[in-house]
Design a protein around this motif. Structure first.
Motif, PDB file in Angstrom:
ATOM      1  N   GLY A  76       0.826  -1.212   0.000  1.00  0.00           N
ATOM      2  CA  GLY A  76       0.000   0.000   0.000  1.00  0.00           C
ATOM      3  C   GLY A  76       0.854   1.253   0.000  1.00  0.00           C
ATOM      4  N   ILE A  77       1.932   1.241   0.775  1.00  0.00           N
ATOM      5  CA  ILE A  77       2.811   2.415   0.795  1.00  0.00           C
ATOM      6  C   ILE A  77       3.532   2.522  -0.548  1.00  0.00           C
ATOM      7  N   GLY A  78       3.739   1.382  -1.202  1.00  0.00           N
ATOM      8  CA  GLY A  78       4.323   1.412  -2.545  1.00  0.00           C
ATOM      9  C   GLY A  78       3.438   2.172  -3.521  1.00  0.00           C
ATOM     10  N   LYS A 123       2.678   9.334 -16.609  1.00  0.00           N
ATOM     11  CA  LYS A 123       2.359   8.137 -15.825  1.00  0.00           C
ATOM     12  C   LYS A 123       3.584   7.231 -15.654  1.00  0.00           C
ATOM     13  N   ALA A 124       4.544   7.369 -16.536  1.00  0.00           N
ATOM     14  CA  ALA A 124       5.783   6.603 -16.343  1.00  0.00           C
ATOM     15  C   ALA A 124       6.509   7.043 -15.075  1.00  0.00           C
ATOM     16  N   ASP A 125       6.213   8.250 -14.597  1.00  0.00           N
ATOM     17  CA  ASP A 125       6.805   8.706 -13.331  1.00  0.00           C
ATOM     18  C   ASP A 125       6.037   8.182 -12.122  1.00  0.00           C
ATOM     19  N   ASP A 126       4.867   7.601 -12.367  1.00  0.00           N
ATOM     20  CA  ASP A 126       4.080   6.988 -11.277  1.00  0.00           C
ATOM     21  C   ASP A 126       4.456   5.517 -11.126  1.00  0.00           C
ATOM     22  N   ARG A 127       5.733   5.242 -11.162  1.00  0.00           N
ATOM     23  CA  ARG A 127       6.205   3.854 -11.098  1.00  0.00           C
ATOM     24  C   ARG A 127       7.333   3.736 -10.086  1.00  0.00           C
ATOM     25  N   LEU A 128       7.443   2.552  -9.485  1.00  0.00           N
ATOM     26  CA  LEU A 128       8.597   2.278  -8.632  1.00  0.00           C
ATOM     27  C   LEU A 128       9.798   1.939  -9.517  1.00  0.00           C
ATOM     28  N   PRO A 129      11.020   2.034  -8.948  1.00  0.00           N
ATOM     29  CA  PRO A 129      12.200   1.648  -9.734  1.00  0.00           C
ATOM     30  C   PRO A 129      12.073   0.198 -10.193  1.00  0.00           C
ATOM     31  N   ALA A 130      12.608  -0.058 -11.380  1.00  0.00           N
ATOM     32  CA  ALA A 130      12.435  -1.376 -12.006  1.00  0.00           C
ATOM     33  C   ALA A 130      12.888  -2.520 -11.100  1.00  0.00           C
ATOM     34  N   PHE A 131      13.925  -2.307 -10.304  1.00  0.00           N
ATOM     35  CA  PHE A 131      14.453  -3.446  -9.536  1.00  0.00           C
ATOM     36  C   PHE A 131      13.446  -3.966  -8.507  1.00  0.00           C
ATOM     37  N   MET A 132      12.512  -3.130  -8.106  1.00  0.00           N
ATOM     38  CA  MET A 132      11.537  -3.572  -7.106  1.00  0.00           C
ATOM     39  C   MET A 132      10.442  -4.459  -7.696  1.00  0.00           C
ATOM     40  N   LYS A 133      10.425  -4.538  -9.002  1.00  0.00           N
ATOM     41  CA  LYS A 133       9.479  -5.458  -9.632  1.00  0.00           C
ATOM     42  C   LYS A 133      10.166  -6.763 -10.029  1.00  0.00           C
ATOM     43  N   LYS A 134      11.503  -6.798  -9.861  1.00  0.00           N
ATOM     44  CA  LYS A 134      12.253  -7.985 -10.278  1.00  0.00           C
ATOM     45  C   LYS A 134      12.939  -8.689  -9.121  1.00  0.00           C
ATOM     46  N   GLU A 135      13.373  -7.903  -8.144  1.00  0.00           N
ATOM     47  CA  GLU A 135      14.232  -8.423  -7.084  1.00  0.00           C
ATOM     48  C   GLU A 135      13.350  -8.728  -5.862  1.00  0.00           C
ATOM     49  N   ALA A 136      13.199 -10.018  -5.524  1.00  0.00           N
ATOM     50  CA  ALA A 136      12.318 -10.380  -4.408  1.00  0.00           C
ATOM     51  C   ALA A 136      12.961  -9.986  -3.078  1.00  0.00           C
ATOM     52  N   LEU A 137      12.119  -9.481  -2.172  1.00  0.00           N
ATOM     53  CA  LEU A 137      12.608  -9.004  -0.881  1.00  0.00           C
ATOM     54  C   LEU A 137      12.428 -10.081   0.184  1.00  0.00           C
ATOM     55  N   GLY A 145       3.759  -5.920  -6.515  1.00  0.00           N
ATOM     56  CA  GLY A 145       2.826  -6.604  -7.411  1.00  0.00           C
ATOM     57  C   GLY A 145       1.681  -5.774  -7.942  1.00  0.00           C
ATOM     58  N   VAL A 146       1.596  -4.513  -7.547  1.00  0.00           N
ATOM     59  CA  VAL A 146       0.486  -3.698  -8.056  1.00  0.00           C
ATOM     60  C   VAL A 146       0.790  -3.342  -9.510  1.00  0.00           C
ATOM     61  N   SER A 147      -0.144  -3.657 -10.402  1.00  0.00           N
ATOM     62  CA  SER A 147       0.138  -3.469 -11.829  1.00  0.00           C
ATOM     63  C   SER A 147       0.119  -1.991 -12.208  1.00  0.00           C
ATOM     64  N   ASP A 148       0.761  -1.698 -13.332  1.00  0.00           N
ATOM     65  CA  ASP A 148       0.762  -0.327 -13.842  1.00  0.00           C
ATOM     66  C   ASP A 148      -0.663   0.151 -14.084  1.00  0.00           C
ATOM     67  N   GLU A 149      -1.499  -0.734 -14.588  1.00  0.00           N
ATOM     68  CA  GLU A 149      -2.886  -0.355 -14.890  1.00  0.00           C
ATOM     69  C   GLU A 149      -3.616   0.048 -13.610  1.00  0.00           C
ATOM     70  N   GLU A 150      -3.361  -0.702 -12.528  1.00  0.00           N
ATOM     71  CA  GLU A 150      -3.991  -0.336 -11.260  1.00  0.00           C
ATOM     72  C   GLU A 150      -3.469   1.006 -10.749  1.00  0.00           C
ATOM     73  N   LEU A 151      -2.150   1.195 -10.841  1.00  0.00           N
ATOM     74  CA  LEU A 151      -1.581   2.475 -10.386  1.00  0.00           C
ATOM     75  C   LEU A 151      -2.227   3.644 -11.129  1.00  0.00           C
TER      76      LEU A 151
END
Lengths: 578, 578
Positions: free
Chosen positions: B429-431, B544-558, B566-572
């Motif tokens: 949610g904070i993401g 809207k491309a600025d309404d995105r997290l850095p790419a590594f947070m969609k690839k690198e599991a924490l 996991g929130v999709s671009d469409e949802e954002l």
């Protein structure tokens, strides 16, 4: 050129490669190929230095054939400087050699598993990739000396200097010239940083045993090429001005027009222009035993380059281009040709874009790091970049970052990329190109200086906004097509003014590929590639607000004409409406 | 609060001022006022450090009244960090004092004609602006000592340290607290750089002789305020957790939840968390003779702050907030509370945003400039910023610039602004708030940690994308409204869980302005201000491309949950569809 070499730098145990048929990319070359691959394979929001970016190196459609002027190589990726798509192109020998080796493109992809540096060797027998950490930190000149010792002087090289290894956004990719010197550069947009992020220092190309690429219709091709060359010889710019004085013939012309950006775009005329003009440069080279008329690759008939030597006749650098002389010269208030040549040499050695570096030094001078006109201070600043000191890393990341770090307001960039040697207030057509090009500020993307100042391809008043969008649009479309053929952009002077020379070019392409071509085919190719690039940029987050010049150029009038940039935002937004 | 003080720093002979009626801006306070003025008066494409940007300083709608918790001050401008609109807010004494002086806002505008530094003094008799170059380069602590010597210790100050003077994008604006120490900061987005670009070092506010602001309906106001305070006292977070341990109560909570960004967002749990937790911090303060329960401004009933002292009981800094302890602590692998307190003190003194600086040091550590966990190295790096060395200027311009200069891929920013202390992969949610807020990555813009982790205002699974956009949207709207009242955001815990406390707040605002208010009015205010901010950002070139997290947070599991965002671009992209 029916295959693509893909090097996966992230493979376990070091880079692996595969050679694929060109497949869906068949028929594309140069910028058309690099931009199509990038648009199709690189996620627009990826980090430019990360796993998902790719560096695509592609000779032009005609490169490696007997077509005159066909020695341009295109290098594409997502740019670390602009955040958008990038195609930077260069002369030198690599395009012809790579074409004859049969590769339509080399694609570097993936993410290295460690910091080992690699070199790639390609000849008729195949591809070898070897680790070589002894190359780390080498300047391009020392690097190429090592190559000569190992592979002889008949190969062509694609390499990066320390700036690329340090992943600086002003880092270029160097291409060797006919004398196997690393003097030609795909300079713009930080393509060298992307090569650096793949840990590939060097690609050596050896076409021994490879035949010249042959045309589908050899006779028609030969005839068209002959007519094409005649046209180039006949036009005053390509037949006389460029051979005699090189691109630096423009210093006096642009200065006279009041569009010569001086002291970080503070005024449009430089008192010291005469001391660094093409005429003075050619005379200096002649007197010292250099050479003012020299080609950058085999097959060049314009020969706008030259050899710049010091007072003892010793080689310093290739004859610095107009934009380099301006960037390190007038833009920094410097009127010393020897200092400018040294700066050019240093940029080539460290692997840096001369335009970005000159603009950056100008911004640094505005920030008070050195005084305008202080050549020695400029040299010291560029040395910092080569050393990778903290200051060097700031400067090596270009004018926008330097302006940001030092809190400078007057920063002449569009989409983060520094403006070249034409002030957009006094040459408003080039301002439209700077603003709207998919590449960021880039004179070569649509060289409206032609009709604005040179009276080539028509006449459009340089100081007024009227007609500039149409002029820039047409030039951007044509340029995109030319950048895809491997042809040197300077053929534009002749083909804009001489319909029969344009016809010869179209015929030559048609004869080569074995398909009847028309002018419309060329225009449609340009439009299609531009559209692909534009869509990538939009998806990467660039918006119409990025199609704007810096605010100060709309407020601060430029002497001597006291003009501000007058093309409205609404007009700029029409550029892609064709 | 029916007037606006405008200071034109570009006037001939030095800054001039005029006091205007509030006019069309009547009824607005805090963020609603700063954002409305910026959106209306600042060209979105102007340079953030140039003539056309304005710094707007506004107390909240209720500031200066007897309303509990109404001591927040908003500072707005076009941000040099994000390139978009910015409202940074702070506690401390300035909001109450400025409110009682009757100013709805101070607006700094124009461009200084030279580099003379000025101070502004405002009391009931009027405004004085005087040059004072003796203040140049002073840290906020030394500066405020000078103010005490000249004006006594009953005034409130708004000031910048050397970072603001150097126009660094991480520069904050300092606000003095109840003890007249420069410990509260409008930290985010480089508001201090904009104040620096106006050459205003210091604003001294003296409300001697000014009455408390009175409500339109004093009885109803008093009653509502009483109910409101009771609600705050009753809720476990505002009544117990925050007073006892301060915001740093979150270290153990977020670490336990696996959302504590450690070593530049490499993992979600920090082994050293217990050593820097709020519990340890409060105990340390208690044992040494500090104070774990202290308000930052008069009228605060939560008192989440505290006094951090050294081993000899000597004041070091206010009790560092959770986000500061995280930024300089776990994010850099540092588990030493004394080192963290010193870094907090240095940031306050130099005038720097602690979140941006901690994130920047984390990126610098990733770049190899220091080792994770090396507290002394972190201190040395922040010293560089204070000195304004080349390295210091890089770091002082924040995480994005530092990542760019050193070629780092993993840079935790959105819109150029560093992420705070909650990993968006484990607190999705904070993401969503980080990605979509008009402010860049900002936890306070829509604190979804509530329902994601704390079980306040509902429950939404922190590790899943479902429901996060709706949660963040509602919180962003509510927060924008709260930021306009001058109320401390921490009232949100109580008003989210206790409808009667929310009702008391609405009643209190209504009684103050003399108009029946409903919950819908509050929501509509929030929506309207957010829309204004969003439109400014779009015009400034954010997309809207600025309404995105850095790419590594969609690839690198924490770790430990091994989740990606996991929130999709469409949802954002649905966030602003309400």
């Amino acid at each position: 050129m029916d295959k693509i070499l893909r090097i996966d730098v992230g493979a376990a145990g070091g880079p692996s490669f595969r050679i694929e048929p060109i497949g869906a990319y068949a028929g594309l070359g140069g910028r058309a190929l690099t931009s199509t691959i990038v648009a199709k394979e690189v996620p627009p929001l990826c980090h430019p230095l990360g796993e998902d970016n790719k560096l695509v190196i592609a000779p032009g459609l005609l490169s490696g054939s007997a077509a005159a002027m066909s020695g341009r190589i295109s290098i594409g990726c997502k740019s670390p400087l602009t955040g958008g798509i990038k195609e930077a192109n260069s002369g030198g020998q690599a395009a012809q050699v790579l074409g004859r080796l049969g590769y339509a493109a080399i694609v570097l992809e993936g993410k290295p598993q460690n910091d080992t540096l690699y070199k790639v060797f390609i000849n008729k027998d195949g591809v070898k990739i070897a680790p070589d950490n002894s190359l780390k930190g080498l300047g391009n000149y020392d690097l190429i000396d090592k190559v000569k010792a190992e592979y002889g002087d008949k190969v062509a090289c694609i390499s990066i200097g320390p700036a690329g290894e340090m992943k600086m956004s002003a880092a270029s990719v160097a291409i060797t010239d006919m004398e196997m010197r690393p003097t030609r550069h795909a300079g713009r947009g930080g393509v060298g940083a992307v090569m650096g992020s793949k840990n590939i220092k060097l690609i050596v190309l050896d076409d021994a045993g490879c035949p010249m690429r042959s045309a589908a219709d050899p006779e028609a091709f030969k005839e068209a090429n002959k007519n094409f060359v005649q046209g180039l010889k006949k036009h005053p710019v390509t037949g006389q001005g460029l051979p005699a004085y090189g691109t630096n013939v423009l210093t006096n012309v642009i200065n006279e027009a009041g569009g010569y950006p001086t002291n970080n775009f503070s005024t449009g005329r430089f008192a010291g222009a005469g001391k660094i003009s093409g005429e003075t440069q050619a005379q200096t080279e002649q007197e010292r035993g250099g050479d003012p008329t020299h080609g950058c690759h085999k097959g060049c008939v314009i020969r706008c380059s030259g050899i710049y030597v010091d007072k003892n006749g010793k080689f310093v650098t290739k004859q610095p281009e107009y934009e380099t002389v301006w960037a390190h010269g007038g833009n920094c208030g410097i009127d010393d040709l020897d200092a400018i040549a040294l700066l050019d040499r240093m940029d080539d050695d460290f692997g840096l874009d001369t335009i970005e570096m000159g603009a950056t030094i100008g911004v640094a001078m505005e920030a008070g790091l050195a005084k305008f006109g202080d050549a020695q201070a400029a040299i010291e600043l560029v040395k910092e970049v080569g050393k990778g000191t903290h200051l060097g890393r700031i400067l090596g990341n270009g004018a926008a970052v330097t302006g940001k770090v030092f809190g400078v307001e007057r920063v002449p960039v569009v989409k983060g990329q520094a403006m070249p040697a034409y002030d957009p207030r006094a040459v408003q057509g080039i301002g439209v190109t700077y603003a709207t090009s998919t590449m960021g500020a880039d004179h070569t993307a649509g060289y409206a200086v032609t009709a604005n100042v040179l009276g080539v391809g028509g006449n459009v008043n340089a100081l007024k906004p009227e007609g500039q969008v149409e002029l820039s649009r047409n030039l951007q479309i044509a340029t995109t097509a030319i950048d895809s053929t491997g042809m040197c952009l300077f053929i534009a002077f002749a083909i804009l003014d001489q319909p029969e020379t344009f016809g010869a070019l179209v015929d030559m392409i048609g004869a080569f590929v074995g398909k009847k071509m028309t002018a419309d085919d060329v225009v449609n190719l340009g439009k299609s590639v531009l559209k692909t690039e534009r869509e990538f940029n939009l998806a990467a987050g660039l918006s119409k607000a990025d199609d704007r010049l810096p605010a100060f150029m709309k407020k601060e009038a430029l002497a001597p004409h006291n003009v501000v940039f007058g093309v409205s935002d609404e007009e700029l937004d029409q550029l892609y409406n064709w």
